[in-house]
Enzyme design. Sequence first.
Site, PDB file in Angstrom:
ATOM      1  N   ARG A 161     -20.817 -69.942 -80.287  1.00  0.00           N
ATOM      2  CA  ARG A 161     -21.385 -70.658 -81.441  1.00  0.00           C
ATOM      3  C   ARG A 161     -21.318 -72.148 -81.108  1.00  0.00           C
ATOM      4  NH1 ARG A 161     -19.376 -69.208 -87.256  1.00  0.00           N
ATOM      5  NH2 ARG A 161     -21.422 -70.072 -87.786  1.00  0.00           N
ATOM      6  N   ASP A 188     -16.579 -78.577 -89.362  1.00  0.00           N
ATOM      7  CA  ASP A 188     -16.787 -77.860 -88.098  1.00  0.00           C
ATOM      8  C   ASP A 188     -16.764 -78.803 -86.903  1.00  0.00           C
ATOM      9  OD1 ASP A 188     -18.051 -76.058 -90.302  1.00  0.00           O
ATOM     10  OD2 ASP A 188     -17.616 -74.783 -88.568  1.00  0.00           O
TER      11      ASP A 188
HETATM   12  O1  MRU Z   1     -20.322 -70.372 -90.420  1.00  0.00           O
HETATM   13  P1  MRU Z   1     -18.859 -70.457 -90.724  1.00  0.00           P
HETATM   14  O2  MRU Z   1     -18.418 -69.551 -91.820  1.00  0.00           O
HETATM   15  O3  MRU Z   1     -18.016 -70.327 -89.468  1.00  0.00           O
HETATM   16  O4  MRU Z   1     -18.668 -71.948 -91.229  1.00  0.00           O
HETATM   17  C1  MRU Z   1     -17.396 -72.415 -91.597  1.00  0.00           C
HETATM   18  C2  MRU Z   1     -17.463 -73.670 -92.368  1.00  0.00           C
HETATM   19  O5  MRU Z   1     -18.418 -74.396 -92.324  1.00  0.00           O
HETATM   20  C3  MRU Z   1     -16.285 -74.016 -93.220  1.00  0.00           C
HETATM   21  O6  MRU Z   1     -16.729 -74.590 -94.399  1.00  0.00           O
HETATM   22  C4  MRU Z   1     -15.423 -74.992 -92.617  1.00  0.00           C
HETATM   23  O7  MRU Z   1     -14.982 -76.003 -93.359  1.00  0.00           O
HETATM   24  C5  MRU Z   1     -15.015 -75.124 -91.285  1.00  0.00           C
HETATM   25  S1  MRU Z   1     -13.569 -74.166 -91.069  1.00  0.00           S
HETATM   26  C6  MRU Z   1     -12.256 -74.801 -91.957  1.00  0.00           C
END
Ligand code: MRU
Length: 335
Positions: free
Chosen positions: A90, A237
């Site tokens: 990812r 992220d």
């Molecule tokens: O696509 P995801 O579920 O992996 O995305 C995660 C996020 O964007 C969360 O909101 C996040 O704040 C990062 S992890 C603490």
Amino acid sequence: MLTPTDIIRLDGGTIVLLDQTRLPQARVERRCGTVPELIDAIRVLAIRGAPALGVAGAMGVSLAAEQAPSAPAAFRRAVTADAAQIAAARPTAVNLAVGVRHALEAAAGQWDDPPAARAALAAAARAFHADEVRRCEQIGVHGAALFGEGARICTICNAGALATGGYGTALGVIRSVHAAGRLDGVIVPETRPLLQGARLTAWELGQDGIPHRVVPDGAVAGLFARGAIDGVVVGADRIAANGDTANKVGTYALAVLAHHHGVPFHVAAPWTTIDLETPDGAAIPIEERGRDELGDTVPSGSPVWNPAFDVTPAALIDSIITESGCMRAPFDLRA
Ligand code: MRU
């Protein structure tokens, strides 16, 4: 509360994780005994959230080493090739590559001795996991100080124990405000299309007896207008060197709303999410996901556009909460 090893653990030569695609209906473990199985679990979001992806990345290198041939040159080649594939599973959460790199550093100097390298990689991955949980606990301590009595806090997606391997970043702050007796309740937008808010954050808050209400994403603007939100705290992220922050799609809209209504907007994340090599938000890769996530009500002739993240400019962020404390705008994270 979930323990860190409930969320993800190394079990001999296998990674065992709580399958987040099955929550909240079923609590099912998913076993990844090969690197392709782990990559698949990451891509379908069985394990997700930036710090948890970092832990999965570090454990993935250990898994790769367990599967690699024992002749030293072939061992190193196989582990580094698998590590590169895991890191690329990812693109937006920088933690995935950080976790992989952290594990590879633990193997440095041991490539000629595969059994020693395997032991070092497993130990490094477990230690990285424990450290991420400790970092989140510290984030909770620092972030709680930003909220006063009777706080009504909005968060988005899931930045809780599930997303971080234990405790949580944004939910870590919320847990600490609750423990201090100052939380009125949490406003939880559903977080379409995959509903991490409605499914995962609501489930975590319910498990811990923390008062909350799930709201349709489209209701949030009206709740700001009615004065129902005192503060926003979100995870991240990837945070660029200038403070621009990529987080789940919809975060930018929350930040604009918070700014418009004079409500503080905070980002909570460990330093493993801060990417000093990325100068600003424009350089953060944004993952585009498939049309299947929007469901089968979209007419087959209608194209879809499904970015999984957006970037909130640093100018809309009041503070970035890390394990070392709260940084206030304007940010220069290289300093
Ligand atoms: O696509 P995801 O579920 O992996 O995305 C995660 C996020 O964007 C969360 O909101 C996040 O704040 C990062 S992890 C603490």
